[in-house]
Design an enzyme around this catalytic site. Structure first.
Site, PDB file in Angstrom:
ATOM      1  N   GLY A  18      77.285  -2.594  11.325  1.00  0.00           N
ATOM      2  CA  GLY A  18      76.289  -1.780  12.025  1.00  0.00           C
ATOM      3  C   GLY A  18      75.694  -0.708  11.127  1.00  0.00           C
ATOM      4  O   GLY A  18      75.275   0.354  11.589  1.00  0.00           O
ATOM      5  N   ALA A  19      75.635  -0.997   9.818  1.00  0.00           N
ATOM      6  CA  ALA A  19      75.250   0.038   8.841  1.00  0.00           C
ATOM      7  C   ALA A  19      73.739   0.213   8.713  1.00  0.00           C
ATOM      8  O   ALA A  19      73.280   1.065   7.963  1.00  0.00           O
ATOM      9  CB  ALA A  19      75.847  -0.289   7.477  1.00  0.00           C
ATOM     10  N   GLY A  22      71.763   4.194  13.135  1.00  0.00           N
ATOM     11  CA  GLY A  22      72.602   5.065  13.969  1.00  0.00           C
ATOM     12  C   GLY A  22      73.917   5.499  13.352  1.00  0.00           C
ATOM     13  O   GLY A  22      73.980   6.018  12.233  1.00  0.00           O
ATOM     14  N   ILE A  23      74.978   5.294  14.098  1.00  0.00           N
ATOM     15  CA  ILE A  23      76.289   5.824  13.723  1.00  0.00           C
ATOM     16  C   ILE A  23      76.826   5.122  12.467  1.00  0.00           C
ATOM     17  O   ILE A  23      77.356   5.768  11.558  1.00  0.00           O
ATOM     18  CB  ILE A  23      77.273   5.666  14.910  1.00  0.00           C
ATOM     19  CG1 ILE A  23      76.788   6.504  16.108  1.00  0.00           C
ATOM     20  CG2 ILE A  23      78.684   6.086  14.506  1.00  0.00           C
ATOM     21  CD1 ILE A  23      77.528   6.241  17.410  1.00  0.00           C
ATOM     22  N   TYR A 160      79.134  -2.906  30.182  1.00  0.00           N
ATOM     23  CA  TYR A 160      79.275  -2.241  28.874  1.00  0.00           C
ATOM     24  C   TYR A 160      80.625  -1.529  28.815  1.00  0.00           C
ATOM     25  O   TYR A 160      81.348  -1.625  27.819  1.00  0.00           O
ATOM     26  CB  TYR A 160      78.122  -1.246  28.683  1.00  0.00           C
ATOM     27  CG  TYR A 160      78.225  -0.395  27.431  1.00  0.00           C
ATOM     28  CD1 TYR A 160      78.098  -0.964  26.165  1.00  0.00           C
ATOM     29  CD2 TYR A 160      78.444   0.983  27.511  1.00  0.00           C
ATOM     30  CE1 TYR A 160      78.190  -0.186  25.014  1.00  0.00           C
ATOM     31  CE2 TYR A 160      78.539   1.770  26.370  1.00  0.00           C
ATOM     32  CZ  TYR A 160      78.403   1.185  25.115  1.00  0.00           C
ATOM     33  OH  TYR A 160      78.504   1.960  23.982  1.00  0.00           O
ATOM     34  N   VAL A 195      74.864   9.586  21.957  1.00  0.00           N
ATOM     35  CA  VAL A 195      74.505   9.881  20.567  1.00  0.00           C
ATOM     36  C   VAL A 195      73.058   9.432  20.367  1.00  0.00           C
ATOM     37  O   VAL A 195      72.658   8.369  20.877  1.00  0.00           O
ATOM     38  CB  VAL A 195      75.413   9.131  19.567  1.00  0.00           C
ATOM     39  CG1 VAL A 195      75.152   9.603  18.140  1.00  0.00           C
ATOM     40  CG2 VAL A 195      76.888   9.305  19.929  1.00  0.00           C
ATOM     41  N   THR A 197      70.658   7.561  19.000  1.00  0.00           N
ATOM     42  CA  THR A 197      70.443   6.353  18.184  1.00  0.00           C
ATOM     43  C   THR A 197      69.558   5.369  18.945  1.00  0.00           C
ATOM     44  O   THR A 197      69.261   5.555  20.129  1.00  0.00           O
ATOM     45  CB  THR A 197      71.771   5.628  17.866  1.00  0.00           C
ATOM     46  OG1 THR A 197      72.227   4.997  19.069  1.00  0.00           O
ATOM     47  CG2 THR A 197      72.832   6.568  17.324  1.00  0.00           C
TER      48      THR A 197
HETATM   49  N1  LIG Z   1      74.531   5.823  20.860  1.00  0.00           N
HETATM   50  C1  LIG Z   1      75.433   6.155  21.769  1.00  0.00           C
HETATM   51  O1  LIG Z   1      75.145   6.946  22.699  1.00  0.00           O
HETATM   52  C2  LIG Z   1      76.831   5.612  21.691  1.00  0.00           C
HETATM   53  C3  LIG Z   1      77.818   6.204  22.481  1.00  0.00           C
HETATM   54  C4  LIG Z   1      79.111   5.718  22.432  1.00  0.00           C
HETATM   55  C5  LIG Z   1      79.419   4.666  21.612  1.00  0.00           C
HETATM   56  N2  LIG Z   1      78.453   4.083  20.838  1.00  0.00           N
HETATM   57  C6  LIG Z   1      78.833   2.932  20.020  1.00  0.00           C
HETATM   58  O2  LIG Z   1      78.555   3.186  18.663  1.00  0.00           O
HETATM   59  C7  LIG Z   1      78.351   1.941  17.984  1.00  0.00           C
HETATM   60  C8  LIG Z   1      77.090   2.051  17.118  1.00  0.00           C
HETATM   61  O3  LIG Z   1      75.979   2.177  17.984  1.00  0.00           O
HETATM   62  P1  LIG Z   1      74.717   3.077  17.635  1.00  0.00           P
HETATM   63  O4  LIG Z   1      74.595   4.058  18.716  1.00  0.00           O
HETATM   64  O5  LIG Z   1      74.775   3.532  16.242  1.00  0.00           O
HETATM   65  O6  LIG Z   1      73.558   2.002  17.859  1.00  0.00           O
HETATM   66  P2  LIG Z   1      72.396   1.430  16.915  1.00  0.00           P
HETATM   67  O7  LIG Z   1      71.725   2.528  16.197  1.00  0.00           O
HETATM   68  O8  LIG Z   1      71.590   0.548  17.775  1.00  0.00           O
HETATM   69  O9  LIG Z   1      73.214   0.556  15.851  1.00  0.00           O
HETATM   70  C9  LIG Z   1      73.790  -0.668  16.202  1.00  0.00           C
HETATM   71  C10 LIG Z   1      74.116  -1.433  14.950  1.00  0.00           C
HETATM   72  O10 LIG Z   1      74.675  -2.723  15.320  1.00  0.00           O
HETATM   73  C11 LIG Z   1      74.032  -3.720  14.551  1.00  0.00           C
HETATM   74  N3  LIG Z   1      73.967  -5.002  15.246  1.00  0.00           N
HETATM   75  C12 LIG Z   1      73.417  -5.260  16.453  1.00  0.00           C
HETATM   76  N4  LIG Z   1      73.486  -6.566  16.728  1.00  0.00           N
HETATM   77  C13 LIG Z   1      74.077  -7.161  15.650  1.00  0.00           C
HETATM   78  C14 LIG Z   1      74.402  -8.493  15.317  1.00  0.00           C
HETATM   79  N5  LIG Z   1      74.128  -9.524  16.133  1.00  0.00           N
HETATM   80  N6  LIG Z   1      74.989  -8.737  14.113  1.00  0.00           N
HETATM   81  C15 LIG Z   1      75.259  -7.725  13.262  1.00  0.00           C
HETATM   82  N7  LIG Z   1      74.996  -6.435  13.536  1.00  0.00           N
HETATM   83  C16 LIG Z   1      74.394  -6.162  14.703  1.00  0.00           C
HETATM   84  C17 LIG Z   1      72.620  -3.183  14.329  1.00  0.00           C
HETATM   85  O11 LIG Z   1      72.033  -3.770  13.174  1.00  0.00           O
HETATM   86  P3  LIG Z   1      70.940  -4.937  13.159  1.00  0.00           P
HETATM   87  O12 LIG Z   1      70.090  -4.810  14.379  1.00  0.00           O
HETATM   88  O13 LIG Z   1      70.209  -4.692  11.877  1.00  0.00           O
HETATM   89  O14 LIG Z   1      71.734  -6.215  13.125  1.00  0.00           O
HETATM   90  C18 LIG Z   1      72.888  -1.719  14.086  1.00  0.00           C
HETATM   91  O15 LIG Z   1      73.199  -1.490  12.736  1.00  0.00           O
HETATM   92  C19 LIG Z   1      78.284   0.868  19.065  1.00  0.00           C
HETATM   93  O16 LIG Z   1      79.537   0.212  19.139  1.00  0.00           O
HETATM   94  C20 LIG Z   1      78.066   1.668  20.337  1.00  0.00           C
HETATM   95  O17 LIG Z   1      78.574   1.000  21.476  1.00  0.00           O
HETATM   96  C21 LIG Z   1      77.167   4.538  20.853  1.00  0.00           C
END
Ligand SMILES: NC(=O)c1ccc[n+]([C@@H]2O[C@H](COP(=O)([O-])OP(=O)(O)OC[C@H]3O[C@@H](n4cnc5c(N)ncnc54)[C@H](OP(=O)(O)O)[C@@H]3O)[C@@H](O)[C@H]2O)c1
Length: 255
Positions: A18-19, A22-23, A160, A195, A197
């Site tokens: 997930g690099a 976002g996180i 979720y 967060v 993102t």
């Molecule tokens: N944002 C929040 O409020 C929040 C709160 C609690 C927990 N989290 C958790 O934090 C983690 C990171 O989320 P984020 O908020 O940083 O979201 P984000 O910015 O949407 O990042 C998600 C990442 O997952 C990757 N991803 C999605 N589908 C994929 C696939 N099929 N294969 C490989 N990579 C894939 C995306 O890259 P590509 O699209 O380039 O593949 C992206 O790098 C998640 O587990 C989320 O549940 C987020």
């Protein structure tokens, strides 16, 4: 305060899923700044190139393994590719790839449920199993991105939440399996509230059956860099100490 025997991350190797966003992106950059050699994984290669360039411009080392984690063979190949590139060893795995959609239990879309299950649960388990093959005998570090939704169930986000309760169970289960085997790899999770993102745009997208992002969130929310700072603290504690989970939410977030 700096403790005696803090873990020095300089020269260690990491795979961050997930690099591209976002996180995961924030953690990858933070690790790069600490002298960790970081392999970056996600589907969007152009985004990964940008993150790698930022890490290199700041004096760090970065490598890209583009992969679609809906395909198990691509997860295997990405983990192996990252380990091979860093000389056959991975010290740190950050499982940050994930998606979140409201997709309600009463009338949600099966495809949304399947994709959340495949990425948040199955892909995390596969990446972890494969990465462990390259961990040092003295123990490495695994950090899973959980969620507040792995601790309480928000209205409209029940599926979720089910995937994030699973992340919490896998984090705890893996730690126990490793300790039984005499393996001192630390297994941690971070469980944030909102967060800032791209995930939130997907979670609150129009037509997802729930409230809009702007109705749900009218206060300052967490920044990805704040989560990265927590992960760095988890990793740099003396190896005899393990933070098993961190619940962190925006101060104004009530539930
Ligand atoms: N944002 C929040 O409020 C929040 C709160 C609690 C927990 N989290 C958790 O934090 C983690 C990171 O989320 P984020 O908020 O940083 O979201 P984000 O910015 O949407 O990042 C998600 C990442 O997952 C990757 N991803 C999605 N589908 C994929 C696939 N099929 N294969 C490989 N990579 C894939 C995306 O890259 P590509 O699209 O380039 O593949 C992206 O790098 C998640 O587990 C989320 O549940 C987020």
């Amino acid at each position: 305060m700096i403790l005696a025997n803090e873990t020095n991350l300089e020269g260690k190797t990491a795979l961050v899923t997930g690099a591209s966003s976002g996180i995961g992106r924030a953690i990858a950059k933070a690790l790069g700044n600490e002298g960790v050699k970081v392999a970056l994984c996600a589907r969007r290669r152009d985004r990964l190139e940008e993150v790698a360039e930022a890490i290199r411009n700041a004096g760090g080392e970065a490598w890209i393994e583009a992969a679609d984690f809906f395909q198990v063979n691509e997860i295997d190949a990405a983990v192996r590719g990252a380990a091979d590139h860093w000389g056959g060893q991975l010290d740190i795995l950050i499982n940050a790839a994930g998606i979140g959609r409201q997709a309600k239990l009463v009338d949600g879309d099966t495809q949304d449920w399947r994709e959340m299950l495949d990425l948040n649960v199955l892909a995390l388990a596969v990446a972890t199993r494969e990465a462990l093959k390259f961990f040092p005998e003295s123990g490495g570090d695994i950090v899973n991105l959980g969620s507040m939704s792995g601790h309480r169930v928000p209205g409209r986000g029940g599926f979720y939440a089910a995937t994030k309760f699973a992340v919490r169970a896998m984090t705890e289960g893996l730690r126990q399996e490793l300790r039984i085997a005499g393996n001192l790899t630390r297994v941690s999770s971070v469980s944030p509230g909102f967060v800032d993102t791209e995930l939130l745009d997907d979670y609150f997208r129009p037509g997802s059956g729930g409230v809009s992002k702007y109705d749900a969130i009218n206060y300052p929310i967490l920044k990805p860099e704040e989560i990265a700072a927590i992960v760095l603290r988890q990793l740099t504690l003396p190896r005899t100490a393990e933070i098993t989970d961190v619940l962190v939410r925006p101060t104004a977030q009530g539930v």
